[in-house]
Every structure is written in structure tokens, then in C-alpha cells.
Design an enzyme around this catalytic site. Structure first.
Site, PDB file in Angstrom:
ATOM      1  N   GLY A  15      -8.314  -8.251   0.855  1.00 31.17           N
ATOM      2  CA  GLY A  15      -7.094  -8.419   1.648  1.00 31.17           C
ATOM      3  C   GLY A  15      -6.502  -9.807   1.558  1.00 31.17           C
ATOM      4  O   GLY A  15      -5.348  -9.994   1.150  1.00 31.17           O
ATOM      5  N   GLY A  75     -13.043  -3.654   1.281  1.00 31.83           N
ATOM      6  CA  GLY A  75     -14.402  -3.138   1.353  1.00 31.83           C
ATOM      7  C   GLY A  75     -14.696  -2.118   0.260  1.00 31.83           C
ATOM      8  O   GLY A  75     -15.778  -2.126  -0.345  1.00 31.83           O
ATOM      9  N   ARG A  95       0.817  -1.222   0.000  1.00 33.53           N
ATOM     10  CA  ARG A  95       0.000   0.000   0.000  1.00 33.53           C
ATOM     11  C   ARG A  95       0.846   1.266   0.000  1.00 33.53           C
ATOM     12  O   ARG A  95       0.453   2.262  -0.585  1.00 33.53           O
ATOM     13  CB  ARG A  95      -0.963  -0.001   1.194  1.00 33.53           C
ATOM     14  CG  ARG A  95      -2.177  -0.867   0.925  1.00 33.53           C
ATOM     15  CD  ARG A  95      -3.236  -0.652   1.956  1.00 33.53           C
ATOM     16  NE  ARG A  95      -4.478  -1.315   1.589  1.00 33.53           N
ATOM     17  CZ  ARG A  95      -5.426  -1.658   2.455  1.00 33.53           C
ATOM     18  NH1 ARG A  95      -5.268  -1.376   3.735  1.00 33.53           N
ATOM     19  NH2 ARG A  95      -6.522  -2.246   2.048  1.00 33.53           N
ATOM     20  N   LYS A 115     -17.688 -14.309   4.209  1.00 30.96           N
ATOM     21  CA  LYS A 115     -19.064 -13.956   4.533  1.00 30.96           C
ATOM     22  C   LYS A 115     -19.929 -13.649   3.314  1.00 30.96           C
ATOM     23  O   LYS A 115     -19.590 -12.788   2.507  1.00 30.96           O
ATOM     24  CB  LYS A 115     -19.074 -12.722   5.432  1.00 30.96           C
ATOM     25  CG  LYS A 115     -18.684 -13.011   6.855  1.00 30.96           C
ATOM     26  CD  LYS A 115     -19.014 -11.792   7.675  1.00 30.96           C
ATOM     27  CE  LYS A 115     -18.717 -11.979   9.145  1.00 30.96           C
ATOM     28  NZ  LYS A 115     -18.787 -10.695   9.844  1.00 30.96           N
TER      29      LYS A 115
END
Ligand code: ADP
Ligand code: MG
Length: 407
Positions: free
Chosen positions: A350, A373, A36, A201
Site C-alpha cells: 500500500g 498482504g 483499484r 514490520k
């Protein structure tokens, strides 16, 4: 198209730049992956070459509004200095305050100040206005280059830009690149488009599936997610990770999804979610007391065949518990198929990127998103809250084309 740093005259100006240097840390606080930070360098180098000075702000980890020695930015500053290799980088121990302001005012062209971890101040997450005004006072222009944070309404990405006049707030080169790559797959993907989803999820990812369903030619679902889908179809999934509150919705999926959906047909299962546990491969139903941990060989073949036909692939979410060696094969095989196919390949998340790195395949992906996200939310909605406060190019006339009012 949003206005970018290229649309500003920044010589001898001080820019307030939101970067995302939220790097993963090891147990001893060392940086385990500096991707990053590196992703933020092109924008910073551009600004320095144009003769600006920079005040950088970022968050790191989840300090929840109180300073924590472990999450101070000194190591991040050191790695950043090393990677940037040359320009002066000062680090301030304050987020906002007179010391920070004083240091910002002393910057000269080509110099950089890194403020302390934004999330040491609870007002960052609250989107607080007074906090935002103090940050905004440190720069003449605002640049958002923190793509991975753009789905938040935190002060540094949402309230701070609103303190600047229209035309004085822009996106940086990383955000520009991410938006261009993701907009292209949303608006005009080369076909067939294959969407590969996995990970933990269903609730995080169903919106994206619904939004991509019309455009997709194939939807492949693996990982823990797949067991909720299978359960909704009335299959036995043993003790596999299932989100029971999602089953109702999965029983009533739109035809746009079900027509294109492929689920695993065989599984690597284990008695415990541990690499050392007893394991075997089963076709179809998963017996009681067993957990689905990875794609079986037939599912790997099935999914890989679909990926090989694609001209565009969007991938998010590991196909199994790849962190444990005995359950790595599914994720690795799918990663390899995506790396090898002659197609535009867009990957985010991630753990997904961690897996690609582990397999040494990052260089074979067309666009690797820095967002998790934010990546999912952009694909679901075509925009992000932090982008909505930045003007489109057309909304602001550039000085050369605007008609000047006569005095
Ligand atoms: P990303 O960060 O790439 O978006 P997620 O956070 O959604 O991905 O999910 C990643 C996690 O999902 C991994 O840590 C992986 O171990 C877990 N996972 C994948 N398959 C399974 C499974 N069958 N059972 C339990 N966990 C799984
Ligand atoms: Mg994750």
C-alpha cells in the site's frame, strides 16, 4: 494455471464477480485514489463484451460487521460508473436479501449490479455458509477478480466459490495477470534478482525474505525493518522503531539470507518522528534519544548501485518515513533507481505504491501489484487460500475435448 473467465461461455449468463474496490478514502469520505477500481475494469469490460450481466461484490474499509454511512458504496458506484462510461450500473443498498436478489434477477445482458459493502455483514469475515449460499444464488458462475483479498478466507472469496460446481468458478483477468507476473519471478526470474524490502514490520515480511532468499542474488533491507536487523547484529539503534520479539529470529538468520544481505550504513536521524524535528546524518551507530528515519546518502548510493545491476527487482516497503518531506530522499532515490533500471520490476504494498505515485513513477514499473498482504503471501507461499478453491485448467475438460458419454 487456474481456470479463468476466458474458459467459460458467458453469453446471457449472470456472473457473480468478487472485485476489490477497497479504495483509500479521505477524511470527508471522498475517494483519494481509484487505482483499484481501474484495475478491475478489463475483466468487467471483457464480461460485458461477451454478453454477460454482472453482480459485483466488494468490501470497503473496516466496518466490522455493522453498516456505517461513511463506508456505503455510493461514491464507489459513482466513480465506477464514470470510469466504465456507458453500461448501466445499479447499486443495491443490501448485501444479501430479497431486494438484492430481486435486482439481480432483473439484470439483462450488459447490465451491472453492485451489492452493498460485504463487511457490513459480520458473516463475510466469518466465512459463513448460509451467507455464502445467499450470495451464490445471485449468479450462475463465480469469478474472483479481487487479488488484494485472496489471502483471506472470507465468505466472498472462499466460501462462496465452494457453493458452485467445479468448472463454474474461475479467476478474473486481474487475478490472472497478478498470478502470472508473480509466478514468473518465483519460478524463472531473469538474473541477477535483487529483493528490496522496507516498511514498518519485520514480522510481516520475514517469511517472504526467507522464501526468496535462495533465488535472490542480493537482499537490500531498509525502512524501520532495518533497525531490528541492525540491533540483532549488535549495533546501537537509539530509539529507532524496533520489534524486540523478532530479534532472536534475526540473530539466527539462514546463511542464504545473511550472505546476500545489505543493511543501511548511514542514517538520517531525528529527535522525534516529525518532519519539523531537529535532524542530522550519521554513519554507523545511532546515538541514544535519536530515531532512524531514512537512508543516509552513502546507503542510497550502495543500494542504488546494486539495483542498477539487476535484471529482476522485487520491491516492497518504503526506505524511510517518506510521508514527511525531510525523510523522503531514500525512498525516492530507490524508487528512481528501480524505475530506471532495464529489468523486470515488481512492486507491491500500500504505502510503497503510494510513494511511487507521489514521485510520478508508476508507469515505469513492469508490474504494480494491487495487493499488500496478498502480494507478500503469494511471494512467500506461491499460492493464496482463495486461489486454492479454484480449479486448475487441466482439472476440467473443456466441452470440445471431453469425450461425451453416449445416451
Ligand atoms: P507497505 O504498505 O508498502 O507494505 P508498510 O506498511 O510495511 O509498507 O510500511 C510503510 C510504513 O513504514 C510507512 O508509513 C513509513 O512511514 C514507515 N517507515 C518506513 N521507514 C520507517 C522508519 N525508519 N521509522 C518508522 N517508520 C518507518
Ligand atoms: Mg502498509
Amino acid at each position: 494455471m487456474k481456470r479463468t473467465i476466458r474458459d467459460l461461455s458467458i453469453r446471457d449468463k449472470r456472473l457473480l464477480v468478487r472485485v476489490d474496490f477497497n479504495v483509500p478514502l479521505g477524511d470527508d469520505g471522498s475517494i483519494t485514489n481509484d487505482r483499484r477500481i481501474r484495475a478491475g475494469l478489463p475483466n468487467i469490460r471483457y464480461a460485458l463484451e461477451e454478453g454477460a450481466s454482472l453482480v459485483l461484490m466488494t468490501h470497503l474499509g473496516r466496518p466490522n460487521g455493522t453498516p456505517q454511512p461513511r463506508l456505503m458504496l455510493d461514491r464507489v458506484a459513482a466513480r465506477f460508473r464514470e470510469l466504465l462510461d456507458g453500461p448501466a450500473v445499479f447499486k443495491c443498498d443490501q448485501v444479501v436479501g430479497s431486494e438484492a436478489m430481486g435486482m439481480a434477477e432483473q439484470l439483462t445482458s450488459g447490465q451491472i449490479l453492485l451489492l452493498e459493502n460485504l463487511r457490513f455483514d459480520a458473516r463475510e469475515k466469518e466465512g459463513d455458509e448460509e451467507f455464502a449460499r445467499m450470495l451464490a444464488a445471485m449468479g450462475e458462475f463465480y469469478v474472483n477478480d479481487a487479488f488484494a483479498t485472496c489471502h483471506r478466507r472470507h465468505a466472498s472469496v472462499h466460501t462462496v466459490p465452494l457453493q458452485f460446481e467445479a468448472g463454474k468458478r474461475v479467476i478474473g483477468l486481474l487475478v490472472e495477470k497478478e498470478c502470472a507476473a508473480l509466478s514468473e519471478v518465483l519460478e524463472d526470474p531473469a538474473e541477477p534478482l535483487v529483493v528490496v524490502m522496507g516498511g514498518a514490520k519485520v514480522s510481516d515480511k520475514l517469511d517472504v525474505l526467507v522464501s526468496l532468499a535462495d533465488r535472490a542474488d542480493r537482499i537490500l533491507v531498509g525502512g524501520a525493518m532495518a533497525y531490528s536487523f541492525l540491533k540483532a547484529q549488535g549495533r546501537k539503534v537509539g530509539d529507532s522503531k524496533v520489534q524486540d520479539d523478532q530479534i532472536k529470529e534475526l540473530e539466527n538468520l539462514p546463511a542464504a539470507i545473511t550472505d546476500k544481505l545489505m543493511l543501511p550504513q548511514d542514517h538520517v536521524i531525528a529527535h522525534k518522528p516529525k518532519g519539523s524535528a531537529e535532524r542530522k546524518t550519521v554513519e554507523g551507530d545511532i546515538p541514544d534519544d535519536w530515531l532512524g528515519m531514512d537512508l543516509g546518502p552513502r546507503s542510497i548510493e550502495l543500494f542504488s548501485t546494486e539495483i542498477r545491476k539487476a535484471k529482476t527487482v522485487i520491491w516492497n516497503g518504503p526506505m524511510g518515513v517518506f510521508e514527511e518531506a525531510p525523510f523522503r530522499d531514500g525512498t525516492q532515490a530507490i524508487a528512481q533507481a528501480i524505475a530506471q533500471v532495464e529489468a523486470d520490476t515488481i512492486v507491491g504494498g500500500g504505502e510503497t505504491i503510494e510513494a511511487l505515485e507521489q514521485f510520478g513513477l508508476v508507469d515505469q514499473i513492469t508490474h504494480l501489484s494491487t495487493g499488500g498482504g496478498a502480494f507478500l503471501e503469494f511471494l512467500a507461499n506461491g499460492s493464496l487460500p482463495a486461489l486454492e478453491v479454484i480449479e486448475d485448467k487441466e482439472a476440467i475438460a473443456t466441452p470440445s475435448t471431453s469425450t461425451r458419454r453416449s445416451p
